[in-house]
Scaffold this motif. Structure first.
Motif, short mmCIF file in Angstrom:
data_model
loop_
_atom_site.label_atom_id
_atom_site.label_comp_id
_atom_site.label_asym_id
_atom_site.label_seq_id
_atom_site.Cartn_x
_atom_site.Cartn_y
_atom_site.Cartn_z
N UNK A 268 -41.38 -51.59 17.09
CA UNK A 268 -42.12 -52.68 16.46
C UNK A 268 -41.95 -52.78 14.95
N UNK A 269 -41.41 -51.75 14.31
CA UNK A 269 -41.26 -51.80 12.85
C UNK A 269 -39.90 -52.35 12.46
N UNK A 270 -39.73 -52.80 11.20
CA UNK A 270 -38.44 -53.33 10.74
C UNK A 270 -37.33 -52.29 10.85
N UNK A 271 -36.10 -52.79 10.90
CA UNK A 271 -34.95 -51.94 11.20
C UNK A 271 -34.81 -50.71 10.30
N UNK A 272 -34.96 -50.83 8.96
CA UNK A 272 -34.78 -49.59 8.17
C UNK A 272 -35.74 -48.48 8.56
N UNK A 273 -36.96 -48.86 8.99
CA UNK A 273 -37.95 -47.85 9.37
C UNK A 273 -37.69 -47.27 10.75
N UNK A 274 -36.82 -47.93 11.51
CA UNK A 274 -36.47 -47.41 12.83
C UNK A 274 -35.87 -46.01 12.71
N UNK A 275 -35.05 -45.80 11.67
CA UNK A 275 -34.42 -44.49 11.48
C UNK A 275 -35.48 -43.41 11.25
N UNK A 276 -36.49 -43.73 10.42
CA UNK A 276 -37.56 -42.76 10.15
C UNK A 276 -38.35 -42.47 11.42
N UNK A 277 -38.70 -43.53 12.14
CA UNK A 277 -39.48 -43.35 13.37
C UNK A 277 -38.69 -42.61 14.43
N UNK A 278 -37.36 -42.83 14.47
CA UNK A 278 -36.52 -42.11 15.43
C UNK A 278 -36.56 -40.61 15.15
N UNK A 279 -36.48 -40.24 13.87
CA UNK A 279 -36.54 -38.82 13.52
C UNK A 279 -37.90 -38.24 13.86
N UNK A 280 -38.99 -38.99 13.58
CA UNK A 280 -40.34 -38.50 13.87
C UNK A 280 -40.57 -38.39 15.37
N UNK A 281 -40.09 -39.37 16.13
CA UNK A 281 -40.26 -39.31 17.59
C UNK A 281 -39.52 -38.12 18.18
N UNK A 282 -38.30 -37.90 17.70
CA UNK A 282 -37.54 -36.76 18.21
C UNK A 282 -38.20 -35.45 17.85
N UNK A 283 -38.74 -35.36 16.62
CA UNK A 283 -39.42 -34.14 16.21
C UNK A 283 -40.61 -33.86 17.13
N UNK A 284 -41.39 -34.91 17.41
CA UNK A 284 -42.55 -34.74 18.29
C UNK A 284 -42.14 -34.33 19.70
#
Length: 360
Positions: A268-284
């Motif tokens: 749901x967030x803009x594309x540049x933030x997808x990279x940050x959320x991908x890293x956070x999701x993987x960490x979790x």
């Protein structure tokens, strides 16, 4: 070794663009790598319970690398499926033997397993970069470059495997005064890992295609996949530290709760933030990874190889079985829509994990 699990997912966007595969056909590639692995990995685990097989580690490494390299022959879709299945079988043979050896050498606790898992996560993280570099080379050179890590792995493991020895575990009922197997807890844990596997395999298979669907290039998709895999490495290290503070079970279910908003951010967030959320999701999603392996081994103390084969194999690889369903949904709607259920699934893992016992 885990670079080859990551490489199969990283190859999907290239196969879609260069071989005109649909989303369902491309996800079938991931399924081929996962299906054989999910079936035979517990069998290899049971075998290592009966007799240590350290020689299997370099042999399996070679099979994993050769299978990925053979994808480059482009001899048809069936041949591609067979090649990635060979790679999946190599992965299946490697993990139970290696995980059992790590626990035997590392002793009680989860520190050694965390470092073992970290090595695998680094391999995952490097896979997209390796694939992008290899695919930029002309002709078949890039495909054989993908076999280079396996060659190095064989060299590093061959001599240790020839001199390593350990006392074979004797499967069967534990002595009356020794630890006993807790099958109900192990089965519940297996369900938790299955759910986690579906979520992570779905993300790793489709996140690059999702970024491309939102206007990103193939390189941008590879960056998103790299962020996903890099986050997994950080999560593995963090998991060991948090488990020391909170205990393994508490750390596991709290991590799954944290995964929900991170995955929602990808969608749901803009594309540049997808990279940050991908890293956070993987960490979790990777905070519980090594903890679940040692929990499984502690729930089945007389069958550590079997426990490793299930937690690292059957329940991990089975996530690839869901990829074709996500691919069919993506073909019918969009990749983003097909990935929506993945944001809710960690809640199921959280619910199941809360009822796991903490081994004494």
């Amino acid at each position: 070794m885990d670079v080859y699990q990551g490489a199969v997912a990283a190859l999907v966007p290239f196969l879609v663009s260069e071989r005109a595969y649909g989303y369902a056909a491309a996800s079938g590639i991931v399924l081929a790598a996962s299906l054989l692995s999910s079936v035979v990995q517990p069998l290899f685990g049971a075998l290592t319970d009966r007799r240590p097989m350290p020689w299997l580690i370099p042999l399996a490494t070679g099979a994993a690398g050769l299978g990925v390299a053979l994808v480059g022959l482009d001899a048809g879709y069936a041949a591609t499926l067979a090649a990635v299945a060979l790679s999946g079988m190599g992965v299946a043979a490697y993990h139970p033997a290696a995980a059992r050896l790590v626990r035997v050498v590392g002793g009680p606790g989860h520190g050694a397993m965390s470092w073992f898992a970290l090595g695998g996560n680094i391999g995952f993280a490097c896979a997209p970069l390796l694939v992008v570099g290899a695919m930029s080379l002309p002709g078949s050179a890039g495909w054989w470059l993908l076999a280079l890590p396996a060659t190095l792995g064989i060299f590093l493991n061959w001599r240790p495997s020839s001199v390593r020895s350990e006392t074979p575990a004797k499967p069967g009922p534990a002595p009356a005064d020794g630890p006993s197997d807790n099958w109900p807890a192990f089965l519940r844990l297996s369900l938790v890992v299955v759910v986690r596997s579906v979520v992570f395999m779905g993300l790793s298979t489709f996140i690059a295609l999702y970024v491309h669907e939102r206007g990103g290039s193939e390189t941008a998709g590879a960056v998103a996949l790299f962020a996903l895999f890099a986050g997994s490495a950080g999560g593995t290290l963090l998991g060991g530290r948090l488990a020391t503070r909170w205990g393994r079970v508490t750390t596991v279910h709290r991590a799954y709760a944290a995964a929900v908003p991170a995955i929602a951010g990808i969608l749901f967030l803009p594309l540049p933030l997808v990279y940050v959320c991908a890293a956070l999701a993987a960490a979790a999603l990777y905070v519980p990874f090594s903890l679940q392996v040692t929990l499984g081994q502690d729930y089945l103390p007389t069958r550590m190889g079997t426990a490793s084969g299930v937690t690292l194999g059957l329940t991990v690889s089975i996530g690839g079985l869901a990829s074709p369903a996500i691919g069919v949904a993506a073909d019918a709607t969009s990749v983003g829509t097909a990935l929506l259920p993945l944001a809710a699934l960690p809640l199921l893992a959280w619910t199941l994990a809360r009822r796991l016992p903490e081994p004494v």
